[in-house]
Scaffold this motif. Structure first.
Motif, PDB file in Angstrom:
ATOM      1  N   CYS A 152       0.814  -1.227   0.000  1.00 46.94           N
ATOM      2  CA  CYS A 152       0.000   0.000   0.000  1.00 46.94           C
ATOM      3  C   CYS A 152       0.846   1.276   0.000  1.00 46.94           C
ATOM      4  O   CYS A 152       1.425   1.650  -0.994  1.00 46.94           O
ATOM      5  CB  CYS A 152      -0.982  -0.055   1.164  1.00 46.94           C
ATOM      6  N   TYR A 153       0.945   1.958   1.153  1.00 41.72           N
ATOM      7  CA  TYR A 153       1.613   3.258   1.261  1.00 41.72           C
ATOM      8  C   TYR A 153       3.072   3.214   0.804  1.00 41.72           C
ATOM      9  O   TYR A 153       3.638   4.245   0.414  1.00 41.72           O
ATOM     10  CB  TYR A 153       1.501   3.744   2.708  1.00 41.72           C
ATOM     11  N   ASP A 154       3.705   2.041   0.803  1.00 37.60           N
ATOM     12  CA  ASP A 154       5.070   1.913   0.271  1.00 37.60           C
ATOM     13  C   ASP A 154       5.160   2.430  -1.157  1.00 37.60           C
ATOM     14  O   ASP A 154       6.212   2.911  -1.585  1.00 37.60           O
ATOM     15  CB  ASP A 154       5.508   0.442   0.271  1.00 37.60           C
ATOM     16  N   ARG A 155       4.069   2.295  -1.887  1.00 34.89           N
ATOM     17  CA  ARG A 155       4.047   2.675  -3.296  1.00 34.89           C
ATOM     18  C   ARG A 155       4.323   4.164  -3.485  1.00 34.89           C
ATOM     19  O   ARG A 155       4.782   4.611  -4.543  1.00 34.89           O
ATOM     20  CB  ARG A 155       2.669   2.302  -3.863  1.00 34.89           C
ATOM     21  N   GLU A 156       4.037   4.971  -2.454  1.00 32.88           N
ATOM     22  CA  GLU A 156       4.162   6.424  -2.581  1.00 32.88           C
ATOM     23  C   GLU A 156       5.597   6.913  -2.412  1.00 32.88           C
ATOM     24  O   GLU A 156       5.863   8.112  -2.521  1.00 32.88           O
ATOM     25  CB  GLU A 156       3.220   7.106  -1.583  1.00 32.88           C
ATOM     26  N   PHE A 157       6.510   5.987  -2.187  1.00 35.04           N
ATOM     27  CA  PHE A 157       7.928   6.319  -2.068  1.00 35.04           C
ATOM     28  C   PHE A 157       8.673   5.606  -3.192  1.00 35.04           C
ATOM     29  O   PHE A 157       8.787   4.381  -3.183  1.00 35.04           O
ATOM     30  CB  PHE A 157       8.458   5.888  -0.695  1.00 35.04           C
ATOM     31  N   PRO A 158       9.177   6.341  -4.165  1.00 34.85           N
ATOM     32  CA  PRO A 158       9.864   5.700  -5.299  1.00 34.85           C
ATOM     33  C   PRO A 158      10.990   4.780  -4.873  1.00 34.85           C
ATOM     34  O   PRO A 158      11.311   3.816  -5.571  1.00 34.85           O
ATOM     35  CB  PRO A 158      10.399   6.898  -6.097  1.00 34.85           C
ATOM     36  N   ILE A 172       6.696  -7.078  -8.797  1.00 29.61           N
ATOM     37  CA  ILE A 172       6.498  -6.573  -7.440  1.00 29.61           C
ATOM     38  C   ILE A 172       5.037  -6.773  -7.059  1.00 29.61           C
ATOM     39  O   ILE A 172       4.133  -6.317  -7.768  1.00 29.61           O
ATOM     40  CB  ILE A 172       6.877  -5.085  -7.331  1.00 29.61           C
ATOM     41  N   LEU A 173       4.811  -7.447  -5.942  1.00 31.52           N
ATOM     42  CA  LEU A 173       3.467  -7.695  -5.431  1.00 31.52           C
ATOM     43  C   LEU A 173       3.093  -6.592  -4.448  1.00 31.52           C
ATOM     44  O   LEU A 173       3.891  -6.241  -3.575  1.00 31.52           O
ATOM     45  CB  LEU A 173       3.405  -9.050  -4.735  1.00 31.52           C
ATOM     46  N   VAL A 174       1.852  -6.070  -4.576  1.00 39.19           N
ATOM     47  CA  VAL A 174       1.435  -4.932  -3.747  1.00 39.19           C
ATOM     48  C   VAL A 174       0.053  -5.193  -3.137  1.00 39.19           C
ATOM     49  O   VAL A 174      -0.971  -4.823  -3.708  1.00 39.19           O
ATOM     50  CB  VAL A 174       1.402  -3.623  -4.565  1.00 39.19           C
ATOM     51  N   PRO A 175      -0.018  -5.829  -1.969  1.00 38.81           N
ATOM     52  CA  PRO A 175      -1.288  -5.894  -1.242  1.00 38.81           C
ATOM     53  C   PRO A 175      -1.710  -4.470  -0.860  1.00 38.81           C
ATOM     54  O   PRO A 175      -0.865  -3.649  -0.498  1.00 38.81           O
ATOM     55  CB  PRO A 175      -0.953  -6.735  -0.006  1.00 38.81           C
ATOM     56  N   ASN A 176      -3.023  -4.193  -0.901  1.00 34.22           N
ATOM     57  CA  ASN A 176      -3.487  -2.812  -0.765  1.00 34.22           C
ATOM     58  C   ASN A 176      -4.802  -2.744   0.005  1.00 34.22           C
ATOM     59  O   ASN A 176      -5.591  -3.680  -0.005  1.00 34.22           O
ATOM     60  CB  ASN A 176      -3.682  -2.226  -2.168  1.00 34.22           C
ATOM     61  N   ALA A 177      -5.039  -1.591   0.655  1.00 34.71           N
ATOM     62  CA  ALA A 177      -6.322  -1.341   1.333  1.00 34.71           C
ATOM     63  C   ALA A 177      -6.551   0.165   1.395  1.00 34.71           C
ATOM     64  O   ALA A 177      -6.376   0.785   2.445  1.00 34.71           O
ATOM     65  CB  ALA A 177      -6.329  -1.948   2.735  1.00 34.71           C
ATOM     66  N   CYS A 178      -6.928   0.749   0.258  1.00 34.40           N
ATOM     67  CA  CYS A 178      -7.230   2.182   0.221  1.00 34.40           C
ATOM     68  C   CYS A 178      -7.956   2.480  -1.091  1.00 34.40           C
ATOM     69  O   CYS A 178      -8.022   1.625  -1.970  1.00 34.40           O
ATOM     70  CB  CYS A 178      -5.965   3.031   0.347  1.00 34.40           C
ATOM     71  N   PRO A 179      -8.498   3.683  -1.254  1.00 37.46           N
ATOM     72  CA  PRO A 179      -9.166   4.027  -2.518  1.00 37.46           C
ATOM     73  C   PRO A 179      -8.130   4.143  -3.636  1.00 37.46           C
ATOM     74  O   PRO A 179      -7.194   4.943  -3.532  1.00 37.46           O
ATOM     75  CB  PRO A 179      -9.825   5.385  -2.229  1.00 37.46           C
ATOM     76  N   MET A 180      -8.281   3.354  -4.671  1.00 36.38           N
ATOM     77  CA  MET A 180      -7.351   3.421  -5.804  1.00 36.38           C
ATOM     78  C   MET A 180      -7.933   4.355  -6.858  1.00 36.38           C
ATOM     79  O   MET A 180      -8.745   3.959  -7.681  1.00 36.38           O
ATOM     80  CB  MET A 180      -7.102   2.023  -6.358  1.00 36.38           C
ATOM     81  N   GLU A 181      -7.499   5.620  -6.786  1.00 30.66           N
ATOM     82  CA  GLU A 181      -7.966   6.624  -7.744  1.00 30.66           C
ATOM     83  C   GLU A 181      -6.827   6.932  -8.724  1.00 30.66           C
ATOM     84  O   GLU A 181      -5.774   6.295  -8.688  1.00 30.66           O
ATOM     85  CB  GLU A 181      -8.485   7.869  -7.012  1.00 30.66           C
ATOM     86  N   ILE A 182      -7.039   7.904  -9.590  1.00 32.05           N
ATOM     87  CA  ILE A 182      -6.128   8.128 -10.711  1.00 32.05           C
ATOM     88  C   ILE A 182      -4.695   8.390 -10.274  1.00 32.05           C
ATOM     89  O   ILE A 182      -3.745   7.927 -10.899  1.00 32.05           O
ATOM     90  CB  ILE A 182      -6.645   9.281 -11.623  1.00 32.05           C
ATOM     91  N   ASN A 183      -4.508   9.110  -9.177  1.00 29.85           N
ATOM     92  CA  ASN A 183      -3.150   9.455  -8.762  1.00 29.85           C
ATOM     93  C   ASN A 183      -2.396   8.245  -8.216  1.00 29.85           C
ATOM     94  O   ASN A 183      -1.212   8.058  -8.498  1.00 29.85           O
ATOM     95  CB  ASN A 183      -3.194  10.573  -7.724  1.00 29.85           C
TER      96      ASN A 183
END
Length: 307
Positions: A152-158, A172-183
């Motif tokens: 999830c939030y790891d994605r926001e750090f290049p 890269i596997l990315v488990p997630n729990a948040c609204p996936m919007e355009i940004n």
């Protein structure tokens, strides 16, 4: 290895550990019938991404990496001859962790990853952050693939995806729990493009609080020989509904692309990136709830325990 198929399990939790286990196992079996090499769960499946404020309740909700819940998915991976990326609230000291274990098709644990960039501005301030990013060789029926993970939030750090690329990750596997919007989808598209890696994200469907589905996958191949312009690297984007969405990564093509294109680690200049490892934070980025990983404030932890 022509392709690598990842089943994104965009499914609703059932509000109970045993029910989540049983539903998760059923969806693994469905994923296998759909031809998946790997089934990936959304973030913290064991609890349905529930993080109690009371520390005693939080610890009671956590399960160990050797618990019957986690072992059930190891055993199912072996029975199905299919890898499984199971996520859970992990028992850990001083506080639980947000963790994913990857089991190969033999049921062997080949990767354990705990979320590094915990959302300390929210309820994840009550979790222990992970200590690094790791890559594993995953043996599939079609061949080996190098797999890493971020959550999830790891994605926001290049830096998260960059470290995984430097360690050899192809997917890269990315488990997630948040609204996936355009940004946020754009962030994932960028991580795939700049590192020439495939990225597979599994999110909860609409109906789970603060989630909206849109699980996605990007193959990282921006250019193809013979084509005059760049292409969209999107492999699949789910809608809002519960379901299994299979992302088919063209691994052979990706490997050929990585061996010739200009991104990834081909022309980096790490000798001038020293500032990237400095820990100093200045305005406008100072936040009172920031946790320095090197000098964890014991008074902060004591305050959390006393909530």
């Amino acid at each position: 290895m022509n392709s690598f198929k990842v089943a994104l399990l965009q499914i609703m939790p059932e509000g109970d550990l045993e029910k989540n286990r049983d539903k998760g196992l059923e969806y693994c079996r469905r994923a296998k019938k759909m031809g998946a090499d790997l089934a990936l769960f959304p973030e913290m499946w064991s609890s349905g991404y529930v993080i109690p404020e009371d520390i005693r309740q939080l610890k009671a909700l956590a399960v160990s990496a050797d618990s019957s819940f986690v072992r059930a998915f190891s055993e199912e991976a072996r029975r199905l001859d299919m890898a499984v990326g199971i996520t859970f609230l992990e028992s850990f000291e001083p506080l639980p962790r947000n963790t994913m274990c990857l089991f190969d098709r033999y049921g062997n644990r080949v990767l354990t990853y705990a979320k590094v960039h915990t959302c300390d501005f929210g309820e994840e301030c009550r979790l222990t952050p992970g200590d690094g990013f790791y890559v594993a060789d995953l043996d599939t029926a079609s061949g080996n693939v190098k797999v890493g993970a971020m959550i999830c939030y790891d994605r926001e750090f290049p830096e998260s995806a960059r470290i995984l690329m430097l360690k050899g990750a192809e997917i890269i596997l990315v488990p997630n729990a948040c609204p996936m919007e355009i940004n946020r989808l754009t962030q994932l598209r960028a991580r795939a493009f700049e590192n020439m890696t495939g990225i597979a994200t599994a999110n909860y469907p609409y109906g789970q609080p603060d989630c909206n589905g849109h699980s996605s996958a990007f193959d990282g191949i921006a250019y193809r020989t013979g084509e005059s312009s760049s292409r969209d690297t999107l492999v699949i984007e789910a809608g809002e509904r519960e379901g299994i969405y299979v992302a088919d990564f063209p691994i052979d093509e990706l490997r050929a692309y990585r061996s010739t294109e200009v991104h990834g680690n081909a022309y980096r200049c790490p000798e001038i990136y020293k500032i990237l490892t400095e820990s100093k934070i200045q305005e406008p980025f100072i936040r009172p709830d920031y946790r320095n990983r090197r000098t964890e404030n014991k008074n902060f932890l004591t305050g959390v325990f006393n909530q």
